[in-house]
Design a protein around this motif. Structure first.
Motif: not given
Ligand code: SF4
Lengths: 245, 453
Positions: A125-132, A234
């Motif tokens: 879930x966190x990486x749905x946001x942290x992918x850049x 984070x």
């Protein structure tokens, strides 16, 4: 003690479970990549047999439940050292007491299952946001990540749905494989760190990176400094691939 | 002016609006369109102040015709001003979105020319994003108080969430600090949005083609500590907003002085602990079945900052305790301090297999430090002191008086406290190099975010 050593794939794990489950001796299942030989242990190399894996899969699905099967898959994806033996204990427990044992949230094995599963889900879930993404060619985007858990299978649908009109690659550098999406389908394939670096250096810097940095700095409220909280949400180990940090 | 400079000014001007959630809505892209909305809400980064950044939160402009006392953008302030064009906002949103920097756009604005013109511009931006660009990400837009009904109706067709900030919790305070605004201007759009949501839902049930209006619902923000309202006033207002207008969230923002004016309090220290208690109280209203009047009353209209609101309530209603873990209905478990929604669910689940013992509770995530005084487990009471209000208060009181730490008129010097060896905060190991946020003094500082109380 016997060490069942498997290739690291999910089918390989299910094959190892097929044999280890019936073994009357004390057993341990371990991934080939993590295996350290031990003088007193007997090594049993398991090569993946799809029919055996299917039998384990189907008997969990039909005799226990879909939820239990899904728990096992997520435990596997958590990629936590020794999780294989939590999975084996879990399967034994469920077959002994029936699937309702899942309700016993105070049972140590069930707690472990819940905890590991939550960790994998949580990080996904966190990486749905942290992918850049970096735009490496017009409408072609590339991203590098180093997650603790093996989350690519858990985020593939989300990214495919969201960015259906752009090409993208999400590259797990730790496990050296990636999600590739080509406007038609999204799939997983091996991708080395070198190949990844070539992709990412093939282009100039992305002008929106510095705009996002400005945004990030301007949105911070100085009067409310709270870096502990920032790091608890984070953790610092993820900062490396975040353009704003 | 470069786009970078505009971005800096208009982000800085928007940052005190605390709500940044992107949850509660669902939208998935059809065919080859860009974007989706996930109902859980996604944070894309966290700022050094510990807040989640989910949306590109900006003002369209900070040129304002009004002069609200508490606001940095008021017309009498001499500050840098800027205005985005419609296309600039559209492009920034799309490009940030494609790089996965954001979940979408949170667009607000100061009032330039008049309310209608401002609302029209905001609507143009989101209309362009949705129809020209096929943008399917999250859009939160402010309804400008005083804007016409038609404009508000139209904006709602493109937005996932709309909000009208009440800011000041009473009409009297509004008159004092925001003389250009009035209560009706604020509540009218709020009412209109909630009626529209209901009407469209009704239509949608009959004709599946009808769009859903503002699927993420509406929210608002209240400023805490700029005016004399007590916690009871504030939570009663929130409860009314949840019950009457069906708001999704009320956000609370500890007042940070950006202006000096004779009618503003001279605050040195934003009351963040009070804000934290209000957020906890808000969870109790939304998820635990409490009413504002149960938590507070006219005799005690403010929370004791030393205790979380649930502990506060339980101490004031000790006759209802202890409750038996293996028997109490779910709704009663939820009211025990230290048992959050998640642990209550686990208890209800696990005791179906076998009665629970005291050791099990820790494994189920119960915070025994608080819960021990309010429960029995197989009829045995495990509290370290008797079931007595004063005794329990004494053991649960934090080592440092938080009321003192949250005193807005004095800057508390935490370094003094930290060098005092008799006081060892549990959370601050190793002694932090910077001055820690006083929020960390509350051991339950994360619960105002997680809602596990
Ligand atoms: S109308 Fe809004 S932007 Fe203008 S001064 Fe008042 S609060 Fe500030």
């Amino acid at each position: 003690m016997k060490d069942y050593v498997y290739d690291g794939s999910f089918d390989g794990l299910l094959t190892a479970i097929f044999y280890a489950y019936q073994d009357k001796d004390r057993v341990k299942i371990v991934k080939a990549a993590d295996y350290i030989p031990h003088l007193l242990n007997i090594k049993i190399s398991v090569s993946t047999e799809t029919d055996k894996a299917d039998r384990v899969y189907n008997s969990i699905y039909s005799k226990l439940s879909y939820d239990t099967l899904s728990n096992i898959y997520h435990l596997y994806l958590s990629d936590i050292p020794d999780v294989e033996n939590v999975i084996l204990d879990y399967i034994k427990l469920c077959f002994k007491y029936s699937d309702t044992i899942n309700l016993a949230k105070n049972n140590d094995t069930i707690r472990m299952v819940d905890k590991y599963k939550r960790r994998a889900y949580g990080e996904a879930h966190l990486f749905k946001g942290l992918v850049r993404f970096k735009e490496i060619a017009p409408l072609i985007f590339y991203s590098q990540i180093e997650p603790d858990h093996n989350i690519l299978p858990l985020i593939i649908d989300h990214f495919k749905r969201r960015f259906s009109d752009q090409h993208f690659i999400i590259h797990d550098l730790k496990r050296q494989y990636a999600i590739i999406y080509n406007l038609k389908e999204a799939y997983l394939r091996d991708l080395s760190v070198e190949e990844g670096n070539q992709l990412s250096h093939s282009s100039e810097s992305d002008p929106f990176e510095s705009l996002f940095k400005s945004f990030y700095q301007s949105i911070t409220i100085e009067e409310r400094h709270n870096e502990r909280q920032q790091r608890s949400y984070m953790p610092k180990r993820y900062w490396k691939h975040l353009v704003e940090m | 002016m470069t786009i970078q400079e505009k971005l800096e000014i208009l982000t800085g001007a928007a940052k005190y609006d605390v709500s940044c959630s992107s949850s509660g809505s669902k939208r998935s892209s059809k065919g080859s369109e860009l974007g989706s909305v996930s109902s859980g809400g996604i944070c894309h980064t966290f700022t050094p102040d510990g807040r989640c950044v989910s949306l590109l939160k900006i003002l369209l402009t900070n040129y304002c015709i009004y002069d609200c006392a508490y606001c940095a953008n008021r017309k009498s302030n001499d500050i840098n001003r800027a205005a985005f064009t419609i296309d600039e906002v559209v492009e920034l949103t799309i490009h940030f979105y494609r790089r996965n920097y954001i979940e979408g756009l949170f667009l607000s604005s100061a009032v330039f020319k008049n309310a209608n013109h401002t609302m029209e511009m905001l609507t143009s931006v989101i209309q362009k994003l949705r129809t020209d660009k096929g943008f399917g990400g999250y859009i939160h837009v402010k309804a400008i108080p005083g804007a016409s009904q038609e404009l508000i109706n139209e904006a709602g067709l493109y937005a996932d969430r709309m909000s009208v900030n009440i800011e000041l919790p009473s009409d009297r305070s509004l008159k004092l600090l925001a003389p250009d605004k009035n209560k009706e201007d604020i509540f009218k759009p709020m009412k209109q949005i909630s009626t529209n949501i209901l009407n469209y839902q009704e239509e949608h049930r009959k004709y599946k083609k009808t769009p859903i209006y503002v699927p993420g619902g509406q929210s608002t923000q209240l400023i805490i500590g700029a005016t004399p309202e007590n916690d009871l006033d504030i939570l009663s207002l929130s409860q009314k907003l949840y019950d009457k207008y069906d708001l999704k969230r009320v956000y609370y923002s500890a007042y940070i002085p950006v202006n000096t004016a004779s009618n503003l309090p001279d605050i040195k220290n934003p009351p963040t602990l009070r804000e934290h208690r209000l957020y906890q109280g808000d969870w109790l209203l939304r998820k635990y079945g409490f009413k504002a009047h149960e938590l507070l009353n006219e005799q005690k209209p403010d929370f004791d900052i030393n205790f979380d609101p649930k502990t506060n309530w339980a101490l004031n209603n000790l006759s209802l305790f202890p409750v038996e873990i293996n028997q109490a209905p779910y709704g009663v478990l939820l009211r025990v301090p230290g048992i959050g929604v998640r642990s209550a669910q686990k208890i209800a689940s696990a005791r179906r297999i076998a009665p629970l013992n005291y050791l099990d509770l820790k494994k189920l995530g119960v915070v025994l430090k608080r819960a021990q005084y309010f429960i029995t487990c197989n009829t045995k009471y495990y509290g370290s002191v008797d079931l007595d209000e004063e005794k329990i208060r004494t053991v649960l009181k934090p080592q440092i008086d938080l009321n003192e730490a949250d005193n807005p008129y004095e800057q508390l010097n935490l370094f003094d406290r930290l060098s005092d060896s008799s006081w060892k905060p549990k959370l601050l190991l190793p002694l932090a190099l910077q001055i820690p946020s006083k929020l960390l003094l509350a051991e339950d500082c994360l619960t105002s975010v997680t809602g596990e109380l």
